[in-house]
Enzyme design. Structure first.
Site, PDB file in Angstrom:
ATOM      1  N   LYS A  97       0.873  -1.176   0.000  1.00 18.81           N
ATOM      2  CA  LYS A  97       0.000   0.000   0.000  1.00 18.81           C
ATOM      3  C   LYS A  97       0.908   1.224   0.000  1.00 18.81           C
ATOM      4  CE  LYS A  97      -3.577   2.633   2.271  1.00 18.81           C
ATOM      5  NZ  LYS A  97      -4.208   3.007   3.564  1.00 18.81           N
ATOM      6  N   GLY A 158      -8.663   9.267   9.402  1.00 22.53           N
ATOM      7  CA  GLY A 158      -9.002   9.326  10.817  1.00 22.53           C
ATOM      8  C   GLY A 158     -10.113  10.280  11.195  1.00 22.53           C
ATOM      9  N   ALA A 184      -9.897   5.760   3.821  1.00 23.88           N
ATOM     10  CA  ALA A 184      -9.774   6.947   4.680  1.00 23.88           C
ATOM     11  C   ALA A 184     -11.095   7.690   4.837  1.00 23.88           C
ATOM     12  CB  ALA A 184      -8.699   7.894   4.167  1.00 23.88           C
ATOM     13  N   GLY A 185     -11.420   7.978   6.083  1.00 26.11           N
ATOM     14  CA  GLY A 185     -12.583   8.798   6.394  1.00 26.11           C
ATOM     15  C   GLY A 185     -13.874   8.053   6.627  1.00 26.11           C
ATOM     16  N   ASN A 206     -10.223   1.564   9.426  1.00 28.99           N
ATOM     17  CA  ASN A 206      -9.348   1.395  10.583  1.00 28.99           C
ATOM     18  C   ASN A 206      -9.910   2.110  11.804  1.00 28.99           C
ATOM     19  OD1 ASN A 206      -5.749   1.925  11.216  1.00 28.99           O
ATOM     20  ND2 ASN A 206      -7.323   1.050  12.490  1.00 28.99           N
ATOM     21  N   THR A 207      -9.840   3.445  11.804  1.00 29.22           N
ATOM     22  CA  THR A 207     -10.193   4.222  12.990  1.00 29.22           C
ATOM     23  C   THR A 207     -11.584   3.905  13.514  1.00 29.22           C
ATOM     24  OG1 THR A 207      -8.735   6.027  12.292  1.00 29.22           O
ATOM     25  CG2 THR A 207     -10.434   6.552  13.915  1.00 29.22           C
TER      26      THR A 207
END
Length: 257
Positions: A97, A158, A184-185, A206-207
């Site tokens: 990645k 995040g 992301a996001g 993830n977050t």
């Protein structure tokens, strides 16, 4: 549900997981397994490359999981190529990645350096999955450079703000000849469902899972959300929000006549 194919490899799950921000490696592993994911990305800066017994790796490596080292923290294409070569030697995988974000505050990807690094890494035999701006022109350039997927952001890393770039994501999905992974996001299962309903091939989360009150349960929620969104897309989701005039699903006209 159709299988996802990246660089000739088949995946049953269309949910990819990141490994940051979990309060313990045990919780991280439980969430990974509960999610059913088959692709897990890990920042090289979090791994002791000289320690084959690194505790974190023990919780990530499973037979069904494709490890995806990422270059988070590098600022230039040159640094990314160096980090990629280290990752290939350390982990025995040419999957990568690619992340290049020189601004540590917003972590937005550098488009010029990302394209440059992709071109070089593909020549070196890497399977490159680049994290990038939601820029349709850039995504086509990355595809032409040999990227195995494109990974446009939905919102800054995040932030959990959801699909802030949805109009551009639609164009990218429409134009792409390689899988589109929304990265992301994504902050809620509903965001993942929306991305999949639009035709995204996968989502990386993830977050939203790692900081949840119950990460394992949230991982399951995202698993189900991605499946629901993809099934809806493959089933031929009806147009939403394009007609302001009501249309009864069971009109009474003939009955009253």
């Amino acid at each position: 549900m159709k299988k996802l194919i990246i660089a000739g490899k088949e995946f049953n799950s269309r949910l990819f997981l990141g490994t940051g921000k979990f309060n313990s490696n045990t919780v991280m592993e439980e969430a990974i397994l509960a999610s059913g994911c088959e692709m897990v990305t890990v920042a090289m800066k979090r791994i002791e490359l000289d320690d084959k017994e690194d505790d974190m790796l023990k919780h990530i490596i499973h037979p069904h999981i494709q490890l995806l080292p990422n270059t988070s923290g590098v600022r230039t294409a040159e640094e990314a190529v160096f980090a990629a070569q280290m990752a290939r030697e350390a982990f025995g995988t040419n999957w990568l990645k690619l992340e290049i974000h020189p601004d540590p505050r917003y972590l937005l990807p550098d488009s010029t350096e990302t394209l440059k690094a992709t071109e070089e890494l593909v020549k070196l035999g890497f399977v490159v999955l680049p994290y990038c701006q939601a820029d349709p022109t850039l995504c086509k350039r990355l595809e032409e450079a040999g990227a195995a997927t494109v990974m446009p952001l939905a919102a800054p890393i995040g932030t959990n703000k959801g699909l802030q770039t949805r109009d551009f994501l639609r164009i990218i999905i429409e134009q792409a000849s390689v899988p589109v992974v929304v990265d992301a996001g994504i902050g809620a299962p509903s965001h993942a469902t929306e991305a999949m309903e639009m035709g995204a091939d996968a989502c990386l989360v993830n977050t939203a899972i790692a900081v949840a009150g119950q990460p394992v349960e949230m991982a399951i929620a995202f698993k189900e959300a991605v499946i629901a969104g993809r099934r809806a897309y493959e089933a031929g989701l009806g147009a939403v929000g394009q007609n302001l005039i009501a249309s009864a699903s069971s009109p009474l006209t003939s009955f009253l006549d």
